[in-house]
Design a protein around this motif. Structure first.
Motif, PDB file in Angstrom:
ATOM      1  N   ILE A 130      45.885  50.229  46.524  1.00 11.29           N
ATOM      2  CA  ILE A 130      45.775  49.363  47.708  1.00 11.29           C
ATOM      3  C   ILE A 130      46.074  47.909  47.328  1.00 11.29           C
ATOM      4  N   ARG A 131      45.521  47.445  46.197  1.00  6.98           N
ATOM      5  CA  ARG A 131      45.786  46.075  45.743  1.00  6.98           C
ATOM      6  C   ARG A 131      47.284  45.866  45.520  1.00  6.98           C
ATOM      7  N   ARG A 132      47.928  46.859  44.924  1.00  6.53           N
ATOM      8  CA  ARG A 132      49.370  46.755  44.674  1.00  6.53           C
ATOM      9  C   ARG A 132      50.128  46.649  45.991  1.00  6.53           C
ATOM     10  N   GLN A 133      49.742  47.455  46.978  1.00  7.99           N
ATOM     11  CA  GLN A 133      50.397  47.416  48.288  1.00  7.99           C
ATOM     12  C   GLN A 133      50.164  46.084  48.996  1.00  7.99           C
ATOM     13  N   LEU A 134      49.030  45.452  48.732  1.00  4.87           N
ATOM     14  CA  LEU A 134      48.732  44.148  49.326  1.00  4.87           C
ATOM     15  C   LEU A 134      49.403  42.999  48.569  1.00  4.87           C
ATOM     16  N   GLY A 135      50.030  43.320  47.439  1.00  2.88           N
ATOM     17  CA  GLY A 135      50.711  42.292  46.659  1.00  2.88           C
ATOM     18  C   GLY A 135      49.797  41.551  45.707  1.00  2.88           C
ATOM     19  N   MET A 136      48.620  42.089  45.486  1.00  2.00           N
ATOM     20  CA  MET A 136      47.678  41.455  44.561  1.00  2.00           C
ATOM     21  C   MET A 136      48.020  41.900  43.144  1.00  2.00           C
ATOM     22  N   SER A 137      48.074  40.937  42.241  1.00  2.00           N
ATOM     23  CA  SER A 137      48.403  41.260  40.852  1.00  2.00           C
ATOM     24  C   SER A 137      47.141  41.647  40.093  1.00  2.00           C
ATOM     25  N   PRO A 138      47.311  42.288  38.960  1.00  2.00           N
ATOM     26  CA  PRO A 138      46.143  42.607  38.119  1.00  2.00           C
ATOM     27  C   PRO A 138      45.391  41.335  37.703  1.00  2.00           C
ATOM     28  N   LEU A 139      46.114  40.219  37.559  1.00  2.00           N
ATOM     29  CA  LEU A 139      45.463  38.965  37.207  1.00  2.00           C
ATOM     30  C   LEU A 139      44.544  38.503  38.335  1.00  2.00           C
ATOM     31  N   ASP A 140      44.988  38.643  39.585  1.00  2.00           N
ATOM     32  CA  ASP A 140      44.134  38.299  40.728  1.00  2.00           C
ATOM     33  C   ASP A 140      42.866  39.152  40.708  1.00  2.00           C
ATOM     34  N   ASN A 141      43.031  40.427  40.412  1.00  2.00           N
ATOM     35  CA  ASN A 141      41.900  41.339  40.348  1.00  2.00           C
ATOM     36  C   ASN A 141      40.932  40.920  39.244  1.00  2.00           C
ATOM     37  N   MET A 142      41.486  40.548  38.089  1.00  2.00           N
ATOM     38  CA  MET A 142      40.645  40.135  36.979  1.00  2.00           C
ATOM     39  C   MET A 142      39.885  38.850  37.325  1.00  2.00           C
ATOM     40  N   LYS A 143      40.571  37.901  37.971  1.00  2.00           N
ATOM     41  CA  LYS A 143      39.901  36.662  38.389  1.00  2.00           C
ATOM     42  C   LYS A 143      38.754  36.972  39.341  1.00  2.00           C
ATOM     43  N   GLN A 144      39.027  37.858  40.280  1.00  2.00           N
ATOM     44  CA  GLN A 144      38.007  38.223  41.267  1.00  2.00           C
ATOM     45  C   GLN A 144      36.819  38.895  40.575  1.00  2.00           C
ATOM     46  N   ASN A 145      37.100  39.803  39.638  1.00  2.00           N
ATOM     47  CA  ASN A 145      36.026  40.481  38.922  1.00  2.00           C
ATOM     48  C   ASN A 145      35.214  39.509  38.084  1.00  2.00           C
ATOM     49  N   LEU A 146      35.896  38.577  37.418  1.00  2.00           N
ATOM     50  CA  LEU A 146      35.182  37.590  36.605  1.00  2.00           C
ATOM     51  C   LEU A 146      34.313  36.693  37.475  1.00  2.00           C
ATOM     52  N   SER A 147      34.852  36.265  38.592  1.00  2.00           N
ATOM     53  CA  SER A 147      34.088  35.412  39.502  1.00  2.00           C
ATOM     54  C   SER A 147      32.864  36.151  40.029  1.00  2.00           C
ATOM     55  N   LYS A 148      33.076  37.387  40.421  1.00  2.00           N
ATOM     56  CA  LYS A 148      31.975  38.198  40.938  1.00  2.00           C
ATOM     57  C   LYS A 148      30.927  38.436  39.843  1.00  2.00           C
ATOM     58  N   GLY A 149      31.389  38.732  38.649  1.00  2.00           N
ATOM     59  CA  GLY A 149      30.477  38.955  37.518  1.00  2.00           C
ATOM     60  C   GLY A 149      29.681  37.701  37.190  1.00  2.00           C
ATOM     61  N   TRP A 150      30.344  36.537  37.226  1.00  2.00           N
ATOM     62  CA  TRP A 150      29.661  35.283  36.921  1.00  2.00           C
ATOM     63  C   TRP A 150      28.608  34.981  37.985  1.00  2.00           C
ATOM     64  N   GLN A 151      28.922  35.265  39.242  1.00  2.00           N
ATOM     65  CA  GLN A 151      27.933  35.064  40.306  1.00  2.00           C
ATOM     66  C   GLN A 151      26.729  35.982  40.096  1.00  2.00           C
ATOM     67  N   GLU A 152      26.986  37.208  39.676  1.00  2.00           N
ATOM     68  CA  GLU A 152      25.885  38.143  39.415  1.00  2.00           C
ATOM     69  C   GLU A 152      25.029  37.668  38.249  1.00  2.00           C
ATOM     70  N   VAL A 153      25.674  37.122  37.218  1.00  2.00           N
ATOM     71  CA  VAL A 153      24.927  36.597  36.071  1.00  2.00           C
ATOM     72  C   VAL A 153      24.044  35.434  36.514  1.00  2.00           C
ATOM     73  N   GLN A 154      24.625  34.517  37.311  1.00  2.00           N
ATOM     74  CA  GLN A 154      23.881  33.329  37.727  1.00  2.00           C
ATOM     75  C   GLN A 154      22.697  33.655  38.636  1.00  2.00           C
ATOM     76  N   THR A 155      22.734  34.778  39.301  1.00  2.00           N
ATOM     77  CA  THR A 155      21.626  35.144  40.178  1.00  2.00           C
ATOM     78  C   THR A 155      20.686  36.154  39.519  1.00  2.00           C
ATOM     79  N   SER A 156      20.971  36.525  38.281  1.00  2.00           N
ATOM     80  CA  SER A 156      20.113  37.499  37.596  1.00  2.00           C
ATOM     81  C   SER A 156      18.809  36.834  37.147  1.00  2.00           C
TER      82      SER A 156
END
Length: 178
Positions: free
Chosen positions: A60-86
């Motif tokens: 689905i990400r590929r069909q939307l034109g999202m690159s693996p780098l965009d996915n990695m940025k999103q995952n890192l951002s989400k992970g960092w938010q989870e760390v900060q609220t832990s």
């Protein structure tokens, strides 16, 4: 996993060496082995389902034109938010805040700052003194005698052919005349 849980009653005896032995009958042991096998099978099924979902999301990400780098940025951002609220992060942040506001920390920080300023001033004074002394030496009579005598001794020790054919040797000694 299917929402039902079986309840087995057994006692645990601690042997003192960190291991525990259970007082179970053969029927209870068979039941536990069956539950373990069933749980391991469910875990394997969940892994397969998760892998299929990850592949589907990547498609689905590929069909939307999202690159693996965009996915990695999103995952890192989400992970960092989870760390900060832990809870551990929040506890550590509060502890560090308490430490940075403590009188011991403030006195230590101020003392180290003053020591650094004093050291910097001392090194600056030493640097100025060395520069002044080297300048005095440069304009002294003994320095001029040394500079004027040194090139002749170097020329006499070098073979004449190397002096005649080396522009750097000639430039070095002709540009050093003060």
């Amino acid at each position: 996993f299917n929402g039902t849980s079986s309840s087995l009653s057994f006692s645990i005896r601690n042997t003192g060496n960190g291991c525990s032995h259970t007082n179970l009958g053969e029927e209870d042991l068979d039941s536990l082995r069956f539950e373990l096998t069933k749980t391991e099978d469910e875990i394997q099924t969940l892994r397969q389902v998760l892998l299929a979902k990850e592949k589907y999301a990547a498609d689905i990400r590929r069909q939307l034109g999202m690159s693996p780098l965009d996915n990695m940025k999103q995952n890192l951002s989400k992970g960092w938010q989870e760390v900060q609220t832990s809870a551990p992060y929040l506890t550590a942040s509060a502890t560090l805040e308490d430490i940075s506001n403590s009188s011991v920390y403030v006195r230590t920080r101020d003392g180290l700052s003053q020591a650094g300023q004093a050291t910097s001033a001392a090194l600056s004074t030493v640097g100025v003194a060395i520069t002044r002394r080297l300048t005095q030496m440069r304009y002294s009579h003994s320095w001029y005698s040394f500079v004027l005598k040194k090139p002749q001794s170097v020329f006499t020790t070098l073979p004449k052919s190397s002096c005649l054919h080396s522009p750097t040797v000639f430039m070095t000694f002709t540009t050093k005349a003060y």
